[in-house]
Design an enzyme around this catalytic site. Structure first.
Site, PDB file in Angstrom:
ATOM      1  N   ASP A  49       0.832  -1.207   0.000  1.00  0.00           N
ATOM      2  CA  ASP A  49       0.000   0.000   0.000  1.00  0.00           C
ATOM      3  C   ASP A  49       0.869   1.259   0.000  1.00  0.00           C
ATOM      4  O   ASP A  49       1.993   1.242   0.518  1.00  0.00           O
ATOM      5  CB  ASP A  49      -0.908  -0.028   1.242  1.00  0.00           C
ATOM      6  CG  ASP A  49      -2.067   0.938   1.124  1.00  0.00           C
ATOM      7  OD1 ASP A  49      -2.283   1.505   0.033  1.00  0.00           O
ATOM      8  OD2 ASP A  49      -2.776   1.137   2.136  1.00  0.00           O
ATOM      9  N   GLY A  50       0.331   2.330  -0.559  1.00  0.00           N
ATOM     10  CA  GLY A  50       0.990   3.638  -0.482  1.00  0.00           C
ATOM     11  C   GLY A  50       1.571   4.133  -1.792  1.00  0.00           C
ATOM     12  O   GLY A  50       2.241   5.166  -1.821  1.00  0.00           O
ATOM     13  N   ARG A  73       0.121   7.679  -2.617  1.00  0.00           N
ATOM     14  CA  ARG A  73       0.652   8.749  -1.755  1.00  0.00           C
ATOM     15  C   ARG A  73       2.108   9.045  -2.083  1.00  0.00           C
ATOM     16  O   ARG A  73       2.554  10.181  -2.042  1.00  0.00           O
ATOM     17  CB  ARG A  73       0.494   8.356  -0.271  1.00  0.00           C
ATOM     18  CG  ARG A  73      -0.881   8.680   0.268  1.00  0.00           C
ATOM     19  CD  ARG A  73      -1.173   7.942   1.546  1.00  0.00           C
ATOM     20  NE  ARG A  73      -1.477   6.540   1.274  1.00  0.00           N
ATOM     21  CZ  ARG A  73      -1.486   5.590   2.196  1.00  0.00           C
ATOM     22  NH1 ARG A  73      -1.192   5.880   3.446  1.00  0.00           N
ATOM     23  NH2 ARG A  73      -1.792   4.356   1.874  1.00  0.00           N
ATOM     24  N   HIS A 120       2.754   3.181  -8.898  1.00  0.00           N
ATOM     25  CA  HIS A 120       2.588   1.757  -9.228  1.00  0.00           C
ATOM     26  C   HIS A 120       3.803   1.254 -10.014  1.00  0.00           C
ATOM     27  O   HIS A 120       4.266   0.129  -9.821  1.00  0.00           O
ATOM     28  CB  HIS A 120       1.313   1.529 -10.047  1.00  0.00           C
ATOM     29  CG  HIS A 120       0.064   1.923  -9.321  1.00  0.00           C
ATOM     30  ND1 HIS A 120      -0.181   1.579  -8.006  1.00  0.00           N
ATOM     31  CD2 HIS A 120      -1.032   2.641  -9.718  1.00  0.00           C
ATOM     32  CE1 HIS A 120      -1.364   2.062  -7.630  1.00  0.00           C
ATOM     33  NE2 HIS A 120      -1.891   2.709  -8.649  1.00  0.00           N
ATOM     34  N   THR A 138     -10.635  -7.261  -5.797  1.00  0.00           N
ATOM     35  CA  THR A 138     -11.905  -7.251  -6.535  1.00  0.00           C
ATOM     36  C   THR A 138     -12.569  -5.872  -6.411  1.00  0.00           C
ATOM     37  O   THR A 138     -13.458  -5.544  -7.193  1.00  0.00           O
ATOM     38  CB  THR A 138     -12.857  -8.343  -5.986  1.00  0.00           C
ATOM     39  OG1 THR A 138     -12.816  -8.310  -4.551  1.00  0.00           O
ATOM     40  CG2 THR A 138     -12.462  -9.727  -6.442  1.00  0.00           C
ATOM     41  N   GLU A 139     -12.131  -5.066  -5.437  1.00  0.00           N
ATOM     42  CA  GLU A 139     -12.692  -3.716  -5.246  1.00  0.00           C
ATOM     43  C   GLU A 139     -11.930  -2.666  -6.064  1.00  0.00           C
ATOM     44  O   GLU A 139     -12.411  -1.538  -6.251  1.00  0.00           O
ATOM     45  CB  GLU A 139     -12.637  -3.325  -3.756  1.00  0.00           C
ATOM     46  CG  GLU A 139     -13.645  -4.067  -2.872  1.00  0.00           C
ATOM     47  CD  GLU A 139     -13.302  -5.535  -2.640  1.00  0.00           C
ATOM     48  OE1 GLU A 139     -12.095  -5.861  -2.478  1.00  0.00           O
ATOM     49  OE2 GLU A 139     -14.226  -6.374  -2.655  1.00  0.00           O
ATOM     50  N   ASN A 140     -10.722  -3.011  -6.538  1.00  0.00           N
ATOM     51  CA  ASN A 140      -9.900  -2.013  -7.245  1.00  0.00           C
ATOM     52  C   ASN A 140     -10.462  -1.601  -8.613  1.00  0.00           C
ATOM     53  O   ASN A 140     -10.031  -0.598  -9.181  1.00  0.00           O
ATOM     54  CB  ASN A 140      -8.454  -2.506  -7.420  1.00  0.00           C
ATOM     55  CG  ASN A 140      -7.633  -2.449  -6.151  1.00  0.00           C
ATOM     56  OD1 ASN A 140      -6.704  -3.222  -5.947  1.00  0.00           O
ATOM     57  ND2 ASN A 140      -7.953  -1.510  -5.255  1.00  0.00           N
ATOM     58  N   ARG A 195     -11.557   2.085  -9.319  1.00  0.00           N
ATOM     59  CA  ARG A 195     -10.617   3.197  -9.563  1.00  0.00           C
ATOM     60  C   ARG A 195     -10.799   3.750 -10.986  1.00  0.00           C
ATOM     61  O   ARG A 195     -11.378   3.078 -11.841  1.00  0.00           O
ATOM     62  CB  ARG A 195      -9.185   2.696  -9.371  1.00  0.00           C
ATOM     63  CG  ARG A 195      -8.960   2.321  -7.920  1.00  0.00           C
ATOM     64  CD  ARG A 195      -7.517   2.050  -7.617  1.00  0.00           C
ATOM     65  NE  ARG A 195      -7.367   1.788  -6.195  1.00  0.00           N
ATOM     66  CZ  ARG A 195      -6.261   1.944  -5.505  1.00  0.00           C
ATOM     67  NH1 ARG A 195      -5.160   2.362  -6.109  1.00  0.00           N
ATOM     68  NH2 ARG A 195      -6.217   1.699  -4.219  1.00  0.00           N
ATOM     69  N   ARG A 239       1.698  -5.002   6.121  1.00  0.00           N
ATOM     70  CA  ARG A 239       1.029  -3.961   5.323  1.00  0.00           C
ATOM     71  C   ARG A 239       1.880  -2.693   5.400  1.00  0.00           C
ATOM     72  O   ARG A 239       2.248  -2.252   6.491  1.00  0.00           O
ATOM     73  CB  ARG A 239      -0.377  -3.656   5.835  1.00  0.00           C
ATOM     74  CG  ARG A 239      -1.052  -2.605   4.933  1.00  0.00           C
ATOM     75  CD  ARG A 239      -2.522  -2.392   5.245  1.00  0.00           C
ATOM     76  NE  ARG A 239      -3.122  -1.562   4.200  1.00  0.00           N
ATOM     77  CZ  ARG A 239      -4.355  -1.663   3.749  1.00  0.00           C
ATOM     78  NH1 ARG A 239      -5.152  -2.573   4.239  1.00  0.00           N
ATOM     79  NH2 ARG A 239      -4.811  -0.854   2.805  1.00  0.00           N
ATOM     80  N   ILE A 241      -7.168  -4.845   7.002  1.00  0.00           N
ATOM     81  CA  ILE A 241      -6.902  -6.080   6.245  1.00  0.00           C
ATOM     82  C   ILE A 241      -7.430  -6.003   4.812  1.00  0.00           C
ATOM     83  O   ILE A 241      -6.963  -6.717   3.933  1.00  0.00           O
ATOM     84  CB  ILE A 241      -7.507  -7.303   7.000  1.00  0.00           C
ATOM     85  CG1 ILE A 241      -6.920  -7.402   8.415  1.00  0.00           C
ATOM     86  CG2 ILE A 241      -7.292  -8.603   6.252  1.00  0.00           C
ATOM     87  CD1 ILE A 241      -5.406  -7.484   8.494  1.00  0.00           C
TER      88      ILE A 241
HETATM   89  C1  FPP Z   1      -2.072   0.161  -3.256  1.00  0.00           C
HETATM   90  O1  FPP Z   1      -1.581   1.471  -3.264  1.00  0.00           O
HETATM   91  C2  FPP Z   1      -1.509  -0.555  -4.343  1.00  0.00           C
HETATM   92  C3  FPP Z   1      -2.194  -1.137  -5.365  1.00  0.00           C
HETATM   93  C4  FPP Z   1      -3.664  -1.124  -5.456  1.00  0.00           C
HETATM   94  C5  FPP Z   1      -1.498  -1.800  -6.453  1.00  0.00           C
HETATM   95  C6  FPP Z   1      -0.350  -2.606  -6.017  1.00  0.00           C
HETATM   96  C7  FPP Z   1       0.470  -2.939  -7.178  1.00  0.00           C
HETATM   97  C8  FPP Z   1       1.818  -2.860  -7.195  1.00  0.00           C
HETATM   98  C9  FPP Z   1       2.636  -2.506  -6.023  1.00  0.00           C
HETATM   99  C10 FPP Z   1       2.555  -3.235  -8.380  1.00  0.00           C
HETATM  100  C11 FPP Z   1       2.252  -4.650  -8.659  1.00  0.00           C
HETATM  101  C12 FPP Z   1       3.185  -5.233  -9.512  1.00  0.00           C
HETATM  102  C13 FPP Z   1       2.939  -6.327 -10.222  1.00  0.00           C
HETATM  103  C14 FPP Z   1       4.061  -7.012 -10.763  1.00  0.00           C
HETATM  104  C15 FPP Z   1       1.594  -6.869 -10.474  1.00  0.00           C
HETATM  105  P1  FPP Z   1      -2.602   2.659  -3.444  1.00  0.00           P
HETATM  106  O2  FPP Z   1      -2.660   2.989  -4.901  1.00  0.00           O
HETATM  107  O3  FPP Z   1      -3.905   2.317  -2.819  1.00  0.00           O
HETATM  108  O4  FPP Z   1      -1.856   3.792  -2.643  1.00  0.00           O
HETATM  109  P2  FPP Z   1      -2.537   4.962  -1.818  1.00  0.00           P
HETATM  110  O5  FPP Z   1      -3.288   4.306  -0.690  1.00  0.00           O
HETATM  111  O6  FPP Z   1      -1.368   5.751  -1.353  1.00  0.00           O
HETATM  112  O7  FPP Z   1      -3.425   5.706  -2.755  1.00  0.00           O
END
Ligand code: FPP
Length: 262
Positions: A33-34, A37, A50, A79-81, A84, A204, A211
């Site tokens: 996560d993060g 940000r 990402h 499944t919630e993403n 976005r 996390r 979770i």
């Molecule tokens: C959460 O951060 C992260 C995700 C939803 C995507 C995670 C994916 C990667 C780290 C790359 C994956 C790589 C491969 C190879 C599949 P967020 O976007 O929710 O961050 P935020 O809470 O700061 O907005």
């Protein structure tokens, strides 16, 4: 055997933590996560986070494999993403293609086998193809399993498992009293990771302490480590420190502390 590690930004002469190489968690799951940000702080679009996060996946995979971890499960897309913005979803769906295109040879070099759990049939065809290729190309690797949770949601997983068991019961292949913890575990998407289906450690990043519908059944006895580091900044050294935190815990699985357990 103990290996000494040093925290970032501290001089190497200052010993901070010790890692017990004989007590490495066998299955580590990470909620990465993060990313958003991290990008925002740098005045970059979210997808830059990402993109950087993908390189961190590579580094942590290598570190985990080097430490002797058996399964590394990474929550890459829930499944919630899908809620976005389309641009971000498209980028996240293209990431596995990019990751596997770039890193499968390195995974093979490190004897790492790719596994993907989630509702794969709902992924875009290119993502499905990249996943299928990576699974096939690494199928003979016998070291760590790199398990991506992709279009995964734990409640949906539990519902699917229960539906499958109910169908068996309806056909007379199973009685209600035969539904045990093992039977339900075997109906989960993690069944093929046995004997390492359940994470020993769940990490996390980014300071959030929840979770988010991840492995709800499997984390019944996992240790949780929440770290403030944002995923794109997460270094192998942070990973080692989080394993050290795990090693400092006393896992009791509902029993008593070791010293009282006589
Ligand atoms: C959460 O951060 C992260 C995700 C939803 C995507 C995670 C994916 C990667 C780290 C790359 C994956 C790589 C491969 C190879 C599949 P967020 O976007 O929710 O961050 P935020 O809470 O700061 O907005």
């Amino acid at each position: 055997m103990f290996t000494r590690f040093f925290k970032e930004n501290e001089s190497n002469s200052e010993l901070t933590e010790e890692l017990d190489e004989k007590n490495i968690p066998q299955h580590i799951a990470i909620i990465m996560d993060g990313n958003g940000r991290w990008a925002q702080k740098k005045h970059l679009p979210r997808i830059a986070g990402h993109r950087q996060g993908m390189d961190v996946v590579r580094d942590i995979t290598k570190a985990a494999s080097g430490l002797g971890v058996k399964v590394l499960t990474l929550y890459a897309f829930s499944t919630e993403n899908w809620k976005r913005p389309t641009d971000e979803v498209d980028f996240l769906m293209a990431l596995p293609v990019r990751f596997f295109n770039n890193f499968v040879p390195e995974l093979i070099e490190n004897n790492v086998r790719v596994n993907v759990m989630g509702y794969k049939d709902q992924l875009p065809p290119k993502t499905q193809q990249a996943v299928a290729n990576a699974i096939e190309q690494t199928a003979k690797c016998t070291g760590m399993v790199l398990n991506f949770a992709l279009n995964y949601g734990s409640r949906a997983e539990i519902i699917t498992a229960v539906q499958n068991l109910a169908e068996k019961a309806q056909k007379g292949q199973l009685t209600p009293s035969e539904i045990t913890e093992d039977v339900l575990s075997n109906a989960m998407m993690t069944a093929n990771l046995a004997p390492y289906s359940d994470p020993d450690l769940l990490i996390r990043t980014s300071g959030e302490e929840r979770i988010s519908n991840f492995l709800l059944w499997q984390i019944a006895y996992s240790e949780f480590v929440f770290t403030d580091v944002l995923w794109p900044d997460y270094k192998p050294n942070d990973f080692v420190m989080d394993i050290v935190k795990y090693q400092q815990r006393n896992r009791r699985f509902g029993g008593l502390k070791e010293e009282n357990n006589k």
